[in-house]
Write a protein that holds these residues in place. Structure first.
Motif, PDB file in Angstrom:
ATOM      1  N   LEU A 120       0.461  -1.224  -0.069  1.00  0.00           N
ATOM      2  CA  LEU A 120      -0.021  -0.143  -0.067  1.00  0.00           C
ATOM      3  C   LEU A 120       1.184   1.205  -0.222  1.00  0.00           C
ATOM      4  N   ALA A 121       2.452   1.136   0.200  1.00  0.00           N
ATOM      5  CA  ALA A 121       2.965   2.541   0.453  1.00  0.00           C
ATOM      6  C   ALA A 121       3.373   2.527  -1.503  1.00  0.00           C
ATOM      7  N   PRO A 122       3.248   4.099  -1.643  1.00  0.00           N
ATOM      8  CA  PRO A 122       3.956   5.460  -0.679  1.00  0.00           C
ATOM      9  C   PRO A 122       2.055   5.581  -0.391  1.00  0.00           C
ATOM     10  N   ARG A 123       1.519   5.158  -1.202  1.00  0.00           N
ATOM     11  CA  ARG A 123       0.205   6.570  -0.616  1.00  0.00           C
ATOM     12  C   ARG A 123      -1.046   5.905  -0.871  1.00  0.00           C
ATOM     13  N   ASP A 124      -1.537   5.119  -0.663  1.00  0.00           N
ATOM     14  CA  ASP A 124      -2.735   3.916  -0.520  1.00  0.00           C
ATOM     15  C   ASP A 124      -3.266   4.204   0.142  1.00  0.00           C
ATOM     16  N   PHE A 125      -3.698   5.310   1.080  1.00  0.00           N
ATOM     17  CA  PHE A 125      -4.376   5.746   2.353  1.00  0.00           C
ATOM     18  C   PHE A 125      -5.615   5.318   2.561  1.00  0.00           C
ATOM     19  N   ALA A 126      -6.595   5.318   1.013  1.00  0.00           N
ATOM     20  CA  ALA A 126      -7.877   4.163   1.364  1.00  0.00           C
ATOM     21  C   ALA A 126      -7.157   2.939   1.679  1.00  0.00           C
ATOM     22  N   GLY A 127      -6.632   2.382   0.787  1.00  0.00           N
ATOM     23  CA  GLY A 127      -7.299   1.613   1.277  1.00  0.00           C
ATOM     24  C   GLY A 127      -6.003   1.229   2.419  1.00  0.00           C
ATOM     25  N   LEU A 128      -5.406   1.507   3.158  1.00  0.00           N
ATOM     26  CA  LEU A 128      -4.496   1.005   4.002  1.00  0.00           C
ATOM     27  C   LEU A 128      -5.525   1.836   5.230  1.00  0.00           C
ATOM     28  N   PHE A 129      -6.202   2.552   5.017  1.00  0.00           N
ATOM     29  CA  PHE A 129      -7.692   2.409   5.554  1.00  0.00           C
ATOM     30  C   PHE A 129      -8.277   1.335   5.831  1.00  0.00           C
ATOM     31  N   LYS A 130      -8.687   1.182   5.376  1.00  0.00           N
ATOM     32  CA  LYS A 130      -9.901  -0.574   4.799  1.00  0.00           C
ATOM     33  C   LYS A 130      -9.083  -1.750   5.274  1.00  0.00           C
ATOM     34  N   ALA A 131      -7.653  -1.782   4.670  1.00  0.00           N
ATOM     35  CA  ALA A 131      -6.753  -3.354   5.316  1.00  0.00           C
ATOM     36  C   ALA A 131      -6.130  -3.034   6.710  1.00  0.00           C
ATOM     37  N   TYR A 132      -5.825  -1.689   7.479  1.00  0.00           N
ATOM     38  CA  TYR A 132      -5.528  -1.884   8.887  1.00  0.00           C
ATOM     39  C   TYR A 132      -6.319  -1.336   9.792  1.00  0.00           C
ATOM     40  N   PHE A 133      -7.027  -0.059   9.184  1.00  0.00           N
ATOM     41  CA  PHE A 133      -7.957   0.298  10.521  1.00  0.00           C
ATOM     42  C   PHE A 133      -9.709  -0.026  10.420  1.00  0.00           C
ATOM     43  N   GLU A 134      -9.911  -0.423   9.813  1.00  0.00           N
ATOM     44  CA  GLU A 134     -10.808  -1.199   9.079  1.00  0.00           C
ATOM     45  C   GLU A 134     -11.287  -2.291  10.023  1.00  0.00           C
ATOM     46  N   GLY A 135     -10.117  -3.242   9.162  1.00  0.00           N
ATOM     47  CA  GLY A 135      -9.912  -4.745   9.605  1.00  0.00           C
ATOM     48  C   GLY A 135     -11.509  -5.922   9.078  1.00  0.00           C
ATOM     49  N   PRO A 136     -10.695  -7.110   9.449  1.00  0.00           N
ATOM     50  CA  PRO A 136     -12.186  -7.895   8.863  1.00  0.00           C
ATOM     51  C   PRO A 136     -13.334  -7.599   9.623  1.00  0.00           C
ATOM     52  N   ASP A 137     -13.686  -6.500  10.523  1.00  0.00           N
ATOM     53  CA  ASP A 137     -15.375  -6.233  10.672  1.00  0.00           C
ATOM     54  C   ASP A 137     -15.470  -4.675  10.198  1.00  0.00           C
ATOM     55  N   GLY A 138     -14.909  -4.244   9.570  1.00  0.00           N
ATOM     56  CA  GLY A 138     -16.011  -2.967   9.081  1.00  0.00           C
ATOM     57  C   GLY A 138     -15.141  -1.770  10.652  1.00  0.00           C
ATOM     58  N   GLY A 139     -14.376  -2.563  10.615  1.00  0.00           N
ATOM     59  CA  GLY A 139     -14.307  -0.746  11.741  1.00  0.00           C
ATOM     60  C   GLY A 139     -15.156  -1.058  13.535  1.00  0.00           C
ATOM     61  N   ALA A 140     -15.784  -2.201  13.359  1.00  0.00           N
ATOM     62  CA  ALA A 140     -16.169  -2.441  14.863  1.00  0.00           C
ATOM     63  C   ALA A 140     -15.266  -2.860  15.811  1.00  0.00           C
ATOM     64  N   THR A 141     -14.050  -3.537  15.663  1.00  0.00           N
ATOM     65  CA  THR A 141     -13.602  -3.113  16.620  1.00  0.00           C
ATOM     66  C   THR A 141     -12.570  -1.593  17.608  1.00  0.00           C
ATOM     67  N   TYR A 142     -12.459  -1.493  16.517  1.00  0.00           N
ATOM     68  CA  TYR A 142     -11.694  -0.395  17.311  1.00  0.00           C
ATOM     69  C   TYR A 142     -12.378   1.369  16.799  1.00  0.00           C
ATOM     70  N   SER A 143     -13.855   1.190  15.837  1.00  0.00           N
ATOM     71  CA  SER A 143     -14.583   2.389  15.897  1.00  0.00           C
ATOM     72  C   SER A 143     -13.217   3.396  15.483  1.00  0.00           C
ATOM     73  N   PRO A 144     -12.978   3.172  14.419  1.00  0.00           N
ATOM     74  CA  PRO A 144     -11.931   4.561  14.091  1.00  0.00           C
ATOM     75  C   PRO A 144     -13.245   5.238  13.560  1.00  0.00           C
ATOM     76  N   LYS A 145     -12.724   6.690  14.065  1.00  0.00           N
ATOM     77  CA  LYS A 145     -13.363   7.874  13.813  1.00  0.00           C
ATOM     78  C   LYS A 145     -12.111   8.752  12.284  1.00  0.00           C
ATOM     79  N   VAL A 146     -12.167   8.699  11.094  1.00  0.00           N
ATOM     80  CA  VAL A 146     -11.181   9.598  10.213  1.00  0.00           C
ATOM     81  C   VAL A 146     -11.047  10.854  10.560  1.00  0.00           C
ATOM     82  N   ASN A 147     -10.738  11.679  11.338  1.00  0.00           N
ATOM     83  CA  ASN A 147     -10.007  13.332  10.759  1.00  0.00           C
ATOM     84  C   ASN A 147      -9.598  13.701   9.505  1.00  0.00           C
ATOM     85  N   GLU A 148      -8.847  13.497   9.095  1.00  0.00           N
ATOM     86  CA  GLU A 148      -8.700  13.173   7.882  1.00  0.00           C
ATOM     87  C   GLU A 148      -7.896  11.534   6.646  1.00  0.00           C
TER      88      GLU A 148
END
Length: 159
Positions: free
Chosen positions: A57-85
């Protein structure tokens, strides 16, 4: 909560409980400073492995990074990520929930002990971003803060 979310959240919370048990045992045997050092080293090794899986995902696929890492396998329910930017050059995410922190608090940890354990866990996050090929800033949770940790991810400088 769906079964998948419950299992994912529970697995991470339980991992946090294991971290706590190992940390407390290492502290009893070798002192807190050595326990922190060992836990950071182990967290770092795990983070390098996870980060390697995100390197595509480097150097700049930030949308993909958000989906793969912060949302993870449960669509974000585990960490409830809030995108500031999120943009083509930057990702700023505030985690609103954290099963590690929740598990430690459920086990009766003081705020001070939670902060120490997060210091150990921070090595995981640092290694993830290093191995994935991104620059980053981490703001760890502290008592009185809403949610948990905040992560800012940027394209790695070419220095």
């Amino acid at each position: 909560m769906t079964k998948t979310v419950s299992l994912h959240y529970g697995a991470i919370r339980d991992r946090g409980r294991i971290y706590l048990a190992v940390f407390r045992e290492l502290s009893r045997r070798f002192g807190e400073a050595e326990a922190v050092s060992v836990m950071q080293r182990a967290s770092r090794e795990h983070g390098l492995e996870v980060g390697g899986s995100l390197a595509h995902l480097a150097p700049r696929d930030f949308a993909g990074l958000f989906k793969a890492y912060f949302e993870g396998p449960d669509g974000g329910a585990t960490y409830s990520p809030k995108v500031n930017e999120i943009s083509e050059t930057y990702l700023d995410v505030q985690l609103m929930t954290c099963p590690l922190k929740d598990g430690w608090l459920e086990m009766g940890c003081s705020d001070e002990e939670v902060c120490t354990l997060l210091k150990c866990a921070r090595a995981f996050d640092e290694a993830v971003w290093e191995a994935a090929g991104f620059e980053f800033e981490l703001e760890m949770w502290s008592p009185g803060k809403t949610g948990c940790c905040r992560t800012k991810v940027m394209e790695k400088s070419k220095n």
